[in-house]
Design a protein around this motif. Structure first.
Motif, short mmCIF file in Angstrom:
data_model
loop_
_atom_site.label_atom_id
_atom_site.label_comp_id
_atom_site.label_asym_id
_atom_site.label_seq_id
_atom_site.Cartn_x
_atom_site.Cartn_y
_atom_site.Cartn_z
N ASP A 52 34.35 -22.51 0.85
CA ASP A 52 35.10 -21.55 1.25
C ASP A 52 36.64 -21.75 2.29
N ALA A 53 37.48 -21.31 1.69
CA ALA A 53 38.89 -21.89 2.46
C ALA A 53 38.74 -21.26 3.92
N ALA A 54 38.22 -20.00 4.30
CA ALA A 54 38.43 -19.62 5.65
C ALA A 54 37.31 -20.64 6.25
N ALA A 55 36.23 -20.85 6.03
CA ALA A 55 35.16 -21.46 6.69
C ALA A 55 35.74 -23.05 6.97
N ALA A 56 36.44 -23.39 6.01
CA ALA A 56 37.04 -24.92 6.14
C ALA A 56 38.29 -24.93 7.38
N ASP A 57 38.83 -23.91 7.15
CA ASP A 57 40.14 -23.55 8.32
C ASP A 57 39.56 -23.50 9.52
N ALA A 58 38.48 -22.86 9.66
CA ALA A 58 37.69 -22.58 11.13
C ALA A 58 37.33 -24.02 11.57
N VAL A 59 36.48 -24.80 10.80
CA VAL A 59 36.24 -26.19 11.14
C VAL A 59 37.34 -26.87 11.67
N ILE A 60 38.37 -27.10 10.78
CA ILE A 60 39.46 -27.58 11.19
C ILE A 60 40.21 -27.24 12.69
N ALA A 61 40.26 -25.99 12.78
CA ALA A 61 40.76 -25.34 13.92
C ALA A 61 39.77 -25.96 15.13
N ALA A 62 38.56 -25.71 15.13
CA ALA A 62 37.86 -26.25 15.98
C ALA A 62 37.79 -27.66 16.43
N GLU A 63 37.87 -28.50 15.45
CA GLU A 63 38.04 -29.98 15.69
C GLU A 63 39.24 -30.31 16.32
N LYS A 64 40.63 -29.59 15.97
CA LYS A 64 41.76 -29.80 16.35
C LYS A 64 41.73 -29.42 17.96
N ALA A 65 40.95 -28.28 18.38
CA ALA A 65 40.81 -27.92 19.58
C ALA A 65 40.14 -29.00 20.64
N ASN A 66 39.28 -29.55 19.81
CA ASN A 66 38.52 -30.60 20.79
C ASN A 66 39.36 -31.84 20.49
N ASN A 67 40.54 -31.89 20.32
CA ASN A 67 41.44 -33.05 20.31
C ASN A 67 40.74 -34.24 19.16
N ARG A 68 40.36 -33.79 18.07
CA ARG A 68 39.80 -34.78 17.27
C ARG A 68 40.70 -35.25 16.26
N ALA A 69 40.74 -36.34 15.82
CA ALA A 69 41.49 -36.78 14.72
C ALA A 69 40.60 -36.32 13.39
N LEU A 70 41.41 -35.87 12.50
CA LEU A 70 40.91 -35.38 11.22
C LEU A 70 41.47 -36.16 9.83
N ASP A 71 40.40 -36.12 8.77
CA ASP A 71 40.68 -36.78 7.47
C ASP A 71 40.35 -35.62 6.55
N ILE A 72 41.52 -35.08 5.82
CA ILE A 72 41.10 -33.80 5.02
C ILE A 72 41.64 -34.24 3.62
N TYR A 73 41.03 -33.80 2.98
CA TYR A 73 41.36 -34.05 1.36
C TYR A 73 40.66 -33.23 0.50
N LYS A 74 41.15 -32.68 -0.63
CA LYS A 74 40.33 -31.76 -1.49
C LYS A 74 39.99 -32.57 -2.75
N ASN A 75 38.92 -31.95 -3.34
CA ASN A 75 38.42 -32.19 -4.68
C ASN A 75 37.83 -31.02 -5.38
N LYS A 76 36.96 -31.12 -6.24
CA LYS A 76 36.41 -29.80 -7.24
C LYS A 76 35.52 -29.07 -6.04
#
Length: 540
Positions: free
Chosen positions: A485-509
Motif C-alpha cells: 500500500d503506497a499510503a502506508a509506505a509513505d506514512a512509514v517513511i514520514a515517521a522515520e524522517k521525523a525521527n531523523n533516521r537514515a533511509l534505504d528505499i527501493y521498489k520491487n514487485k
C-alpha cells in the motif's frame, strides 16, 4: 647532596630579604617558568598523534561539481547529481568529525583535463605539477576536499595514478563511468577503457597524503616494471591488457584466450614494460617530535579479476601479491646482491627504508588477511607479524589488524556471535575487522553483498599504538519490509524522517521496501563503501 629544587628555594628565600620585590618576582618566574617550559616540552614529546586512512570511493570532478551546484541550487544535467552531491557532503562531514592530523585518502581523481601538460604519464615531477597548478590557479580535487577541513593548513602529496592513463577519449572527453553490460554501445565503450591499469579516465584512482606539518621530501613511483621487480615470474601467459579480448564470447576457450594474450605480450617484449603498480606508490617524509617518519600511502590492484576472474589469464592475484611484496621489501627488507631482481639487488635508484626507520603505511591493499585463494594475504601476514612492526605487539586481535570497537558493533551481530561462531553468510560476512561494505544500506545488500577486510595501517616498531580502530557506528537497523500500500509506505517513511533516521528505499514487485538506521550510520554509508581507519600513536 641537597636536591637542586631545595637549593633554589633557599636562594629565593635569602633574595627576598636582600632584593627589591620586583627582582624577587623575576627570580621566582625564572624558576617557575623554567619548570613550566620543561613540563610543556615533556607533554609535547609524549603527545598522541592521529592518523586517518579512508578509501573515499571514486571522488571525482563530476561529484564535486554536483556538490557545489547543490549548495547554490544550480540545476545539473547529471542524472546522478543528487546522489553524487550527497556523497561529497557526507564525506566532508565525516572527515571533519574524524579530525585527522595526518590523512591518507584513496580513490580521488587527479583531473588531468585541468592541466595543460599530460601529467598522467608513468611518472610525476611533483615540483612541476605544483608549479603548474599555481600558475593556472588550478584547484585539484584533493585541494577542494582538504580546504573543507577547517583549522589546519595542509601540506600534501598528490600525483596522478596509472589508473586510466591509457584510456581513450569518447569524442572530446573521457568516459564518466564504466560501461554496463546492458549498454547497447558496450563493445565500443569497453574498447576505450585502460585494460592495462583499468579505469576509464586518467588519474582516476589516485591517492593523497595530507599532513598538518610540512612534508620534508617526497618519492612517488609509478613506472617500476613488474619484470624489473620479479624477472623470474613468467607473466606472458596473463592477459596484461595489450589486446582487447571479449570475455563475453562463449566460444573462446581458456586456451584460445591465453594464446591471444601471450602473442600480444611477446610482441616487442611488451610484457617487460608492464607496470608493477596499476596506481602508484607514494612516500612522504614528515618530522614528528624530531623523528623523520616515512608516510607510505598505497592502493593495490584488487586481488580479484573483474571480467578475468576465475580464469588462468587473470594477472590480478599475482600482481596484488607482487605489489604487497614490494611494500614488504620497502618497509622491512634489505639489498640482496644475489637476487636476480634489479630492484631487490639495488641496481636501480630504489632502496628499502633500512633497519630502524620510522614509518606508517596505510592503504586499501585489496585482499583479506586470511584469503584462502589470493596469495597476497600471505605477504600481508608476514608484514603484520614481523617484529619490525608495532602491529606484531597487538596481541588482543588477529595479526595486529584494526578492529571495530565492541560498543559500536551492530546488536544483531553481537547477539549472533554470543550464540555461536559467526558463519561467513551471517550479515554478509560482517565481522569486527570489516572495512568494506558494498552494495546497499545494510550488510545483506539486497542479496549481493559480501563485506570484506581490505584496508590496513602498518606502523614501525618504534611507534606506540594507542588506538588502531575501524571507525563505525551502531547502525540500529530496522527492516520495515516491502509494503504494497503506497499510503502506508509513505506514512512509514514520514515517521522515520521525523525521527531523523537514515533511509534505504527501493521498489520491487511486492511494493515499496524500506530499511532505516541511525542518522550517523547513514552519513557513514553515504560517504563511501569503505570504513575509515584511525591510528592514534606516540613514540616508544
Amino acid at each position: 647532596m641537597v636536591p637542586v629544587h631545595l637549593l633554589l628555594f633557599r636562594m629565593l628565600f635569602m633574595m627576598k630579604k636582600l632584593l627589591a620585590p620586583g627582582l624577587v618576582v623575576l627570580a621566582s618566574c625564572l624558576y617557575a617558568c623554567s619548570q613550566e617550559s620543561s613540563q610543556l616540552k615533556d607533554e609535547k614529546a609524549g603527545a598522541v598523534h592521529r592518523y586517518v586512512h579512508w578509501n573515499i570511493k571514486e571522488i571525482d570532478s563530476t561529484k564535486i561539481d554536483a556538490y557545489e551546484k547543490s549548495l547554490t541550487g544550480t540545476p545539473s544535467e547529471d542524472r546522478n547529481a543528487a546522489s553524487k552531491a550527497l556523497q561529497v557532503k557526507s564525506a566532508l562531514q565525516l572527515l571533519n568529525e574524524l579530525k585527522p592530523e595526518f590523512l591518507s585518502l584513496n580513490e580521488i581523481q587527479y583531473d588531468v583535463d585541468k592541466m595543460e601538460t599530460e601529467t598522467a604519464s608513468l611518472a610525476c615531477d611533483f615540483s612541476q605539477v605544483v608549479a603548474e597548478r599555481k600558475r593556472l590557479a588550478i584547484v585539484q580535487n584533493h585541494d577542494f576536499i582538504l580546504s573543507r577541513i577547517p583549522g589546519t593548513t595542509w601540506d600534501s602529496t598528490f600525483c596522478p595514478a596509472n589508473t586510466g592513463a591509457l584510456a581513450q577519449r569518447d569524442g572530446d572527453r573521457f568516459l564518466s563511468e564504466r560501461p554496463y553490460d546492458s549498454d547497447p554501445d558496450f563493445a565500443r565503450k569497453d574498447a576505450l577503457m585502460d585494460k592495462v591499469n583499468f579505469g576509464w579516465t586518467p588519474g582516476q584512482y589516485s591517492t593523497v597524503f595530507a599532513s598538518s606539518t610540512p612534508i620534508q621530501k617526497r618519492w612517488v613511483n609509478a613506472g617500476l616494471t613488474w619484470f624489473d621487480w620479479d624477472p623470474e615470474l613468467d607473466i606472458t601467459g596473463f592477459d596484461l591488457g595489450y589486446t582487447n579480448i571479449n570475455y563475453r564470447d562463449a566460444s573462446l576457450t581458456d586456451e584460445a584466450i591465453q594464446a591471444m594474450a601471450r602473442a600480444a605480450n611477446l610482441e616487442g617484449e611488451r610484457y617487460k614494460k608492464y607496470p608493477l603498480f596499476d596506481k602508484n606508490f607514494n612516500v612522504s617524509w614528515v618530522t614528528i617530535e624530531g623523528r623523520d617518519v616515512a608516510m607510505i600511502t598505497f592502493h593495490t590492484v584488487p586481488a580479484f579479476g573483474f571480467d578475468r576472474e576465475g580464469k588462468s589469464v587473470n594477472p590480478n592475484p599475482e600482481r596484488n601479491k607482487a605489489q604487497i611484496e614490494f611494500l614488504e621489501w620497502y618497509l622491512l627488507g634489505r639489498c640482496d646482491p644475489n637476487s636476480k631482481s634489479r630492484v631487490r639487488s639495488c641496481q636501480t635508484e630504489i632502496r628499502p627504508l633500512g633497519a630502524g626507520a620510522s614509518f606508517i603505511a596505510a592503504g586499501d591493499l585489496n585482499v583479506a588477511i586470511d584469503s584462502p585463494i589470493y596469495p597476497g594475504s600471505q605477504a600481508l601476514q608476514r608484514i603484520l607479524t614481523h617484529t619490525g612492526t608495532a602491529n606484531s605487539r597487538l596481541t588482543d586481535r588477529k595479526f595486529g589488524l584494526p578492529i571495530i570497537a565492541k560498543e559500536n558493533m551492530p546488536a544483531e551481530v553481537l547477539a549472533k556471535a554470543e550464540a555461536g561462531p559467526l558463519r561467513p553468510e551471517d550479515f554478509g560476512g560482517f565481522h569486527d575487522y570489516t572495512t568494506f561494505i558494498p552494495f546497499g544500506f545494510d550488510f545483506k545488500g539486497r542479496g549481493r553483498s559480501k563485506t570484506e577486510q581490505l584496508d590496513y595501517i602498518i606502523a614501525s616498531q618504534d611507534i606506540d599504538i594507542k588506538r588502531l580502530e575501524i571507525y563505525f557506528v551502531n547502525p540500529e537497523f530496522k527492516d520495515h519490509g516491502c509494503i504494497a500500500d503506497a499510503a502506508a509506505a509513505d506514512a512509514v517513511i514520514a515517521a522515520e524522517k521525523a525521527n531523523n533516521r537514515a533511509l534505504d528505499i527501493y521498489k520491487n514487485k511486492s511494493g515499496t521496501c524500506i530499511k532505516s538506521g541511525a542518522a550517523a550510520y547513514g552519513t557513514l554509508r553515504e560517504g563511501s563503501d569503505h570504513l575509515p581507519l584511525i591510528l592514534e600513536f606516540s613514540f616508544r
